[in-house]
Design an enzyme around this catalytic site. Sequence first.
Site, PDB file in Angstrom:
ATOM      1  N   ALA A 461       6.672   2.293   1.214  1.00 45.53           N
ATOM      2  CA  ALA A 461       6.235   1.827  -0.108  1.00 45.53           C
ATOM      3  C   ALA A 461       4.821   1.303  -0.022  1.00 45.53           C
ATOM      4  O   ALA A 461       4.375   0.834   1.023  1.00 45.53           O
ATOM      5  CB  ALA A 461       7.168   0.727  -0.629  1.00 45.53           C
ATOM      6  N   CYS A 462       4.090   1.393  -1.135  1.00 42.99           N
ATOM      7  CA  CYS A 462       2.804   0.710  -1.275  1.00 42.99           C
ATOM      8  C   CYS A 462       3.017  -0.406  -2.300  1.00 42.99           C
ATOM      9  O   CYS A 462       4.141  -0.854  -2.519  1.00 42.99           O
ATOM     10  CB  CYS A 462       1.709   1.682  -1.703  1.00 42.99           C
ATOM     11  SG  CYS A 462       1.993   2.429  -3.310  1.00 42.99           S
ATOM     12  N   PHE A 463       1.964  -0.857  -2.954  1.00 43.30           N
ATOM     13  CA  PHE A 463       2.104  -1.938  -3.912  1.00 43.30           C
ATOM     14  C   PHE A 463       3.086  -1.579  -5.029  1.00 43.30           C
ATOM     15  O   PHE A 463       3.856  -2.408  -5.486  1.00 43.30           O
ATOM     16  CB  PHE A 463       0.749  -2.269  -4.557  1.00 43.30           C
ATOM     17  CG  PHE A 463      -0.095  -3.179  -3.726  1.00 43.30           C
ATOM     18  CD1 PHE A 463       0.375  -4.401  -3.300  1.00 43.30           C
ATOM     19  CD2 PHE A 463      -1.371  -2.809  -3.360  1.00 43.30           C
ATOM     20  CE1 PHE A 463      -0.392  -5.240  -2.534  1.00 43.30           C
ATOM     21  CE2 PHE A 463      -2.159  -3.638  -2.598  1.00 43.30           C
ATOM     22  CZ  PHE A 463      -1.673  -4.863  -2.177  1.00 43.30           C
ATOM     23  N   THR A 464       3.043  -0.335  -5.483  1.00 37.83           N
ATOM     24  CA  THR A 464       3.760   0.014  -6.706  1.00 37.83           C
ATOM     25  C   THR A 464       4.674   1.221  -6.582  1.00 37.83           C
ATOM     26  O   THR A 464       5.445   1.491  -7.495  1.00 37.83           O
ATOM     27  CB  THR A 464       2.749   0.320  -7.830  1.00 37.83           C
ATOM     28  OG1 THR A 464       1.900   1.395  -7.407  1.00 37.83           O
ATOM     29  CG2 THR A 464       1.897  -0.893  -8.138  1.00 37.83           C
ATOM     30  N   ARG A 465       4.594   1.956  -5.478  1.00 39.81           N
ATOM     31  CA  ARG A 465       5.339   3.205  -5.379  1.00 39.81           C
ATOM     32  C   ARG A 465       6.283   3.230  -4.182  1.00 39.81           C
ATOM     33  O   ARG A 465       5.935   2.783  -3.087  1.00 39.81           O
ATOM     34  CB  ARG A 465       4.384   4.401  -5.285  1.00 39.81           C
ATOM     35  CG  ARG A 465       3.539   4.576  -6.526  1.00 39.81           C
ATOM     36  CD  ARG A 465       2.813   5.901  -6.519  1.00 39.81           C
ATOM     37  NE  ARG A 465       2.030   6.067  -7.738  1.00 39.81           N
ATOM     38  CZ  ARG A 465       1.589   7.228  -8.204  1.00 39.81           C
ATOM     39  NH1 ARG A 465       1.857   8.333  -7.541  1.00 39.81           N
ATOM     40  NH2 ARG A 465       0.897   7.293  -9.311  1.00 39.81           N
TER      41      ARG A 465
END
Length: 519
Positions: A461-465
């Site tokens: 995951a990244c910040f939002t995905r």
Amino acid sequence: MKDSRYFAAFQQLGKVLMTPVMLLPIAGILLGIGAAFTSTNLVSTFPILANDYLKLFFNLCKSAGNSVFNFLPIIFAISIAIGYAKKEKGIAALASVISFVTMHNVMSTLLIHLGKLDPSNLTTGQSLVLGIPSLDVGVFGGIIVGFMVAFLHNKFYNISLPPVLGIFSGTKFVPMISILCSVVLGFIMSGIWPAIQGGLTSLSNLINSTGAFGTVIYGLSERALLPFGLHHFVYLPFFFTNLGGSAVIDGNVVEGAVNIYQAQLASPSAMFNIDVTRFIMNGKIIVAAFGLTGGALAMYKTAKPEKKNIVRGLIIAAAIPAFFTGITEPIEYSFLFVAPMLFVVHSLYSGLAYFLTYILQVNVPGTSAFGGPFLSTIFNGVMQADKGSNWIWIPILGVIFFFLYYFTFKFMILKFNYKTPGREDEIINETSENNNLSKTDILYDIIEGLGGKDNIIHVDACFTRLRVKVKNKEIVGDTNLWKKLGANGVVQVSDGVQVIYGSKADVYKTQIREVLGLD
């Protein structure tokens, strides 16, 4: 395909280094507060700061901040090793710590044996690293160790050795091979780093003998060498040795720019001297308090509209220590790795700031030892105007550099599409068409939406995905399904899908890994 894998690995660097970068703003604020309110000049101006309880409080703030900055190299080593390790990330983290310590122990032992390092009398470019007298290779050394361990880990974490050595197969082999390679790395760094530092000694002599031109080189190189951990080597000799000047103040011979300036402050008659002040970072006031603040605003303005709320907190927290205390690393590291050309421009502008403050004889130091830009401007500038501080030029130059940084950063970020904070990916407003799913239900529904357990290779995951590598993208659910599961959308990429969950993405990543038994 091979080139694309390397490109993807490089792109991953920004995400990998986000963890240590996110630590810097709070560490910078704590360190800045502690350093500013325990500075000798400020304490002499406000004797109440000498109170034991206040001193303890501010020293605790300083210690808390230093706990990050002093160990930043090993934090980078661990973050890179974990970020690039494909599996068994805990073993990679352990190997990075062991390797970092081994490299410094090898350098220490070798240099002591060769008579080039005296533990009781460390010189410029040498320091205690985790209690080991060694070369100060800074963050650069940590990054090298991190990449070395990540490479070794991914190559050997599932190795099968002959039966006689079978006990050392698999992950147990990774720390062993990392130690051996760290010994070699320690030998290499012991030979290379002193030579680099010798070149910087020659640079110091050039700076000292070339007036305004040397001042430009001083400001430029002090910033440009930050990523390599060599910036301390540029300014420390000027701070405390006769390279920074020698003067007779009230009948006493004083050497070193910091010592001379302190003596001038204490003297009832001595006037400030720009040939001294330039070495205690008068130009840094302009860059730290105004220039980088403008750069931070540009990063905020160029962030995706949906991400501005996320970026705002990071930028404000990073700008506060820069403006008030001169601790600029929180802002600099936010763009250093994702947009190195911005850092090149920043270094050039630093040289320009030092040049202008030298020409205009701005005798106000910008180091945290004197309270940082804000407090130094007040107490060493405004309140010392009769000593020739020429502080009036600070707001004038400050406004110019604020807009110079702002428009330059904004233009370059948009022109070259730099992935500065808030520009990594798009997100859609976090709304959910179905908020009645339980935590367990939605986890299993997400897994089914991804094609089931057998279709999932890796979850990140990244910040939002939620970033998922799958075997077959065709059996992954469509946008309508993901809307029902509370997502804002789904994007197909070369090796999988990215499900847009906003701030929930990282939580879902961890929970799905636990359910599936993935690393």
